[in-house]
Structures are given as structure tokens and as C-alpha cells.
Design a protein around this motif. Structure first.
Motif, PDB file in Angstrom:
ATOM      1  N   VAL A 276      43.611  25.233  42.210  1.00 50.41           N
ATOM      2  CA  VAL A 276      42.294  25.872  42.205  1.00 50.41           C
ATOM      3  C   VAL A 276      42.365  27.185  42.971  1.00 50.41           C
ATOM      4  N   LYS A 277      42.930  27.152  44.173  1.00 52.19           N
ATOM      5  CA  LYS A 277      43.020  28.349  45.009  1.00 52.19           C
ATOM      6  C   LYS A 277      43.881  29.424  44.346  1.00 52.19           C
ATOM      7  N   SER A 278      44.976  29.016  43.752  1.00 56.54           N
ATOM      8  CA  SER A 278      45.868  29.960  43.093  1.00 56.54           C
ATOM      9  C   SER A 278      45.175  30.626  41.898  1.00 56.54           C
ATOM     10  N   ARG A 279      44.493  29.821  41.077  1.00 55.61           N
ATOM     11  CA  ARG A 279      43.787  30.382  39.918  1.00 55.61           C
ATOM     12  C   ARG A 279      42.662  31.301  40.354  1.00 55.61           C
ATOM     13  N   LEU A 280      41.977  30.911  41.402  1.00 58.31           N
ATOM     14  CA  LEU A 280      40.876  31.732  41.890  1.00 58.31           C
ATOM     15  C   LEU A 280      41.399  33.075  42.405  1.00 58.31           C
ATOM     16  N   TYR A 281      42.494  33.051  43.133  1.00 58.23           N
ATOM     17  CA  TYR A 281      43.091  34.289  43.626  1.00 58.23           C
ATOM     18  C   TYR A 281      43.494  35.186  42.445  1.00 58.23           C
ATOM     19  N   SER A 282      44.182  34.603  41.474  1.00 60.26           N
ATOM     20  CA  SER A 282      44.620  35.382  40.305  1.00 60.26           C
ATOM     21  C   SER A 282      43.430  35.933  39.531  1.00 60.26           C
ATOM     22  N   ALA A 283      42.412  35.122  39.367  1.00 54.70           N
ATOM     23  CA  ALA A 283      41.224  35.552  38.629  1.00 54.70           C
ATOM     24  C   ALA A 283      40.533  36.716  39.340  1.00 54.70           C
ATOM     25  N   ARG A 284      40.436  36.619  40.649  1.00 58.04           N
ATOM     26  CA  ARG A 284      39.813  37.709  41.420  1.00 58.04           C
ATOM     27  C   ARG A 284      40.602  39.005  41.265  1.00 58.04           C
ATOM     28  N   GLN A 285      41.922  38.904  41.307  1.00 53.08           N
ATOM     29  CA  GLN A 285      42.760  40.092  41.158  1.00 53.08           C
ATOM     30  C   GLN A 285      42.585  40.710  39.769  1.00 53.08           C
ATOM     31  N   LEU A 286      42.549  39.863  38.748  1.00 54.66           N
ATOM     32  CA  LEU A 286      42.369  40.354  37.379  1.00 54.66           C
ATOM     33  C   LEU A 286      40.994  40.993  37.199  1.00 54.66           C
ATOM     34  N   MET A 287      39.973  40.386  37.781  1.00 52.74           N
ATOM     35  CA  MET A 287      38.634  40.970  37.683  1.00 52.74           C
ATOM     36  C   MET A 287      38.572  42.302  38.420  1.00 52.74           C
ATOM     37  N   LYS A 288      39.223  42.373  39.571  1.00 52.98           N
ATOM     38  CA  LYS A 288      39.254  43.615  40.336  1.00 52.98           C
ATOM     39  C   LYS A 288      39.906  44.727  39.506  1.00 52.98           C
ATOM     40  N   GLN A 289      41.044  44.405  38.874  1.00 45.80           N
ATOM     41  CA  GLN A 289      41.722  45.386  38.029  1.00 45.80           C
ATOM     42  C   GLN A 289      40.843  45.814  36.863  1.00 45.80           C
ATOM     43  N   SER A 290      40.181  44.849  36.256  1.00 41.69           N
ATOM     44  CA  SER A 290      39.303  45.132  35.119  1.00 41.69           C
ATOM     45  C   SER A 290      38.155  46.040  35.535  1.00 41.69           C
ATOM     46  N   LEU A 291      37.545  45.724  36.649  1.00 44.85           N
ATOM     47  CA  LEU A 291      36.417  46.540  37.118  1.00 44.85           C
ATOM     48  C   LEU A 291      36.886  47.925  37.553  1.00 44.85           C
ATOM     49  N   GLN A 292      38.070  48.013  38.150  1.00 43.08           N
ATOM     50  CA  GLN A 292      38.608  49.323  38.522  1.00 43.08           C
ATOM     51  C   GLN A 292      38.884  50.174  37.298  1.00 43.08           C
ATOM     52  N   SER A 293      39.411  49.554  36.264  1.00 46.91           N
ATOM     53  CA  SER A 293      39.710  50.313  35.036  1.00 46.91           C
ATOM     54  C   SER A 293      38.432  50.802  34.344  1.00 46.91           C
ATOM     55  N   ARG A 294      37.331  50.157  34.619  1.00 44.91           N
ATOM     56  CA  ARG A 294      36.041  50.567  34.056  1.00 44.91           C
ATOM     57  C   ARG A 294      35.316  51.538  34.989  1.00 44.91           C
ATOM     58  N   GLY A 295      35.909  51.812  36.142  1.00 41.96           N
ATOM     59  CA  GLY A 295      35.297  52.720  37.097  1.00 41.96           C
ATOM     60  C   GLY A 295      34.157  52.112  37.876  1.00 41.96           C
ATOM     61  N   VAL A 296      34.119  50.789  37.962  1.00 40.99           N
ATOM     62  CA  VAL A 296      33.018  50.104  38.643  1.00 40.99           C
ATOM     63  C   VAL A 296      33.383  49.776  40.070  1.00 40.99           C
TER      64      VAL A 296
ATOM     65  N   ILE B 176      36.381  18.193  39.592  1.00 42.49           N
ATOM     66  CA  ILE B 176      35.802  18.479  38.278  1.00 42.49           C
ATOM     67  C   ILE B 176      36.887  18.777  37.255  1.00 42.49           C
ATOM     68  N   LEU B 177      37.837  19.624  37.633  1.00 43.98           N
ATOM     69  CA  LEU B 177      38.878  20.054  36.696  1.00 43.98           C
ATOM     70  C   LEU B 177      40.089  19.126  36.672  1.00 43.98           C
ATOM     71  N   GLN B 178      40.119  18.206  37.622  1.00 41.25           N
ATOM     72  CA  GLN B 178      41.222  17.257  37.737  1.00 41.25           C
ATOM     73  C   GLN B 178      42.564  17.964  37.884  1.00 41.25           C
ATOM     74  N   ILE B 179      42.565  18.919  38.826  1.00 43.64           N
ATOM     75  CA  ILE B 179      43.776  19.655  39.166  1.00 43.64           C
ATOM     76  C   ILE B 179      43.870  19.692  40.690  1.00 43.64           C
ATOM     77  N   PRO B 180      45.069  19.923  41.242  1.00 48.37           N
ATOM     78  CA  PRO B 180      45.205  19.991  42.707  1.00 48.37           C
ATOM     79  C   PRO B 180      44.423  21.165  43.295  1.00 48.37           C
ATOM     80  N   GLU B 181      43.995  21.010  44.540  1.00 52.77           N
ATOM     81  CA  GLU B 181      43.266  22.070  45.239  1.00 52.77           C
ATOM     82  C   GLU B 181      44.084  23.358  45.305  1.00 52.77           C
ATOM     83  N   LYS B 182      45.393  23.230  45.501  1.00 52.76           N
ATOM     84  CA  LYS B 182      46.244  24.422  45.565  1.00 52.76           C
ATOM     85  C   LYS B 182      46.191  25.193  44.255  1.00 52.76           C
TER      86      LYS B 182
END
Length: 179
Positions: free
Chosen positions: A158-178, A150-156
Motif C-alpha cells: 500500500v505504502k509503495s503504491r501510494l508513493y509511486s502514485a503520488r510521484q506520477l501525479m506530481k509529474q503529470s501535474l508538472q507537465s500540465r503546468g499546475v 480492503i485490497l487484501q495486500i500487505p501494508e508495505k
């Protein structure tokens, strides 16, 4: 709908058959809307994006290459339209209009049903490239391979962006106390 049925509908669409277009729209309208909503964060904007996606898809149907899956092609259009909508919205909004989430206790947030809002707010805080892979993987249930197509990018990537996105969301939710 089987691939052969879908290919037959696409051929009829290319010849201007509106009924075939309506059938394809019926199959993809909800998933396209859901993906757009998760990227733009607003149901009205997501509806506009969905309408633009199908208009653009119908106009450019002759450019569709049947050796690829139709859903990959239409989702690519949806992702691009969603990102374009976000860019237009950013240009129109003054910077001072963003209101940060309140600092409620996590148990109060969850009890009040705000967890979903917190997750959506965290998702909306991501860069478009990160938000897109999260939406496609976790809200649209696409495989890494399908996201790559779909995005026309390598699978690696995709995995790298997904990992980074999850880490950023985790930090964001932690900073909100969630989290």
C-alpha cells in the motif's frame, strides 16, 4: 453506528429484512459512490457502480465473514466493480477519443476553478492499482491498515503504491503546468 448494531443489521439482512438493508445502504451509499467516482471519473458510471455494489453485497451477504469489518468487505466490492467498469469503458472507447488538457497558465487554471479537474484528470491517468490507493487514502481517509484489509495486500505494498502514485501525479501535474 456501532459494530454490534451493524452486526445485528447484517443478521437481519441475511434473513431478508429489507429495512435493515436500507439502513446499511444509507450508511455506506455516499462513501461507496465517492470512492467509485474517484476511480471511474464519471458520476453516472459511479452511480451504476454503487448500485451494482449493493446488489452484489446483498446477493453475497452469506459469504461475508463477520470477523472482518463490513466496510472493508463492501469497499473491496466497490473497488472491484469500479475497476471492472473502467475495463468495460476502455473496451468500448476508441483510442483516439482522449483529449489532453489545455496548456493554460497555472494561475489562470486555479482562478477558473480548474485545479480540481486537473487533479481528477491526473488521477484518472494512473493505473487502477495506483488510483485505488490514492482514492482510499486521500479521498476516503482510510489508514494504511484499512487499505491493506480492503485490497487484501500487505501494508508495505500500500505504502509503495501510494508513493509511486503520488510521484506520477506530481509529474503529470508538472507537465500540465499546475504544480
Amino acid at each position: 453506528m456501532t459494530d454490534s448494531r451493524e452486526n445485528a443489521l447484517l443478521k437481519r439482512c441475511r434473513k431478508g429484512d429489507r429495512q435493515s438493508l436500507a439502513e446499511l445502504l444509507g450508511k455506506y451509499e455516499k462513501p461507496v459512490f465517492n470512492a467509485a467516482y474517484r476511480i471511474v471519473g464519471n458520476p453516472d458510471d459511479a452511480a451504476d457502480v454503487t448500485q451494482a455494489v449493493f446488489l452484489k453485497a446483498f446477493e453475497k451477504l452469506d459469504q461475508y465473514d463477520p470477523k472482518y469489518k463490513f466496510f472493508s468487505w463492501i469497499y473491496r466490492i466497490a473497488i472491484n466493480e469500479s475497476i471492472n467498469q473502467n475495463n468495460r469503458a476502455r473496451r468500448q472507447q476508441p483510442l483516439g477519443d482522449y483529449e489532453p488538457a489545455t496548456n493554460e497558465r497555472p494561475d489562470t487554471s486555479v482562478e477558473a476553478g480548474d485545479l480540481s479537474r486537473e487533479i481528477q484528470d491526473s488521477l484518472m491517468g494512473l493505473k487502477d492499482s495506483y488510483r485505488t490507493v490514492v482514492v482510499l487514502r486521500h479521498f476516503s481517509d482510510f489508514s494504511y491498515r484499512e487499505i491493506s484489509d480492503i485490497l487484501q495486500i500487505p501494508e508495505k505494498t500500500v505504502k509503495s503504491r501510494l508513493y509511486s502514485a503520488r510521484q506520477l501525479m506530481k509529474q503529470s501535474l508538472q507537465s500540465r503546468g499546475v504544480y
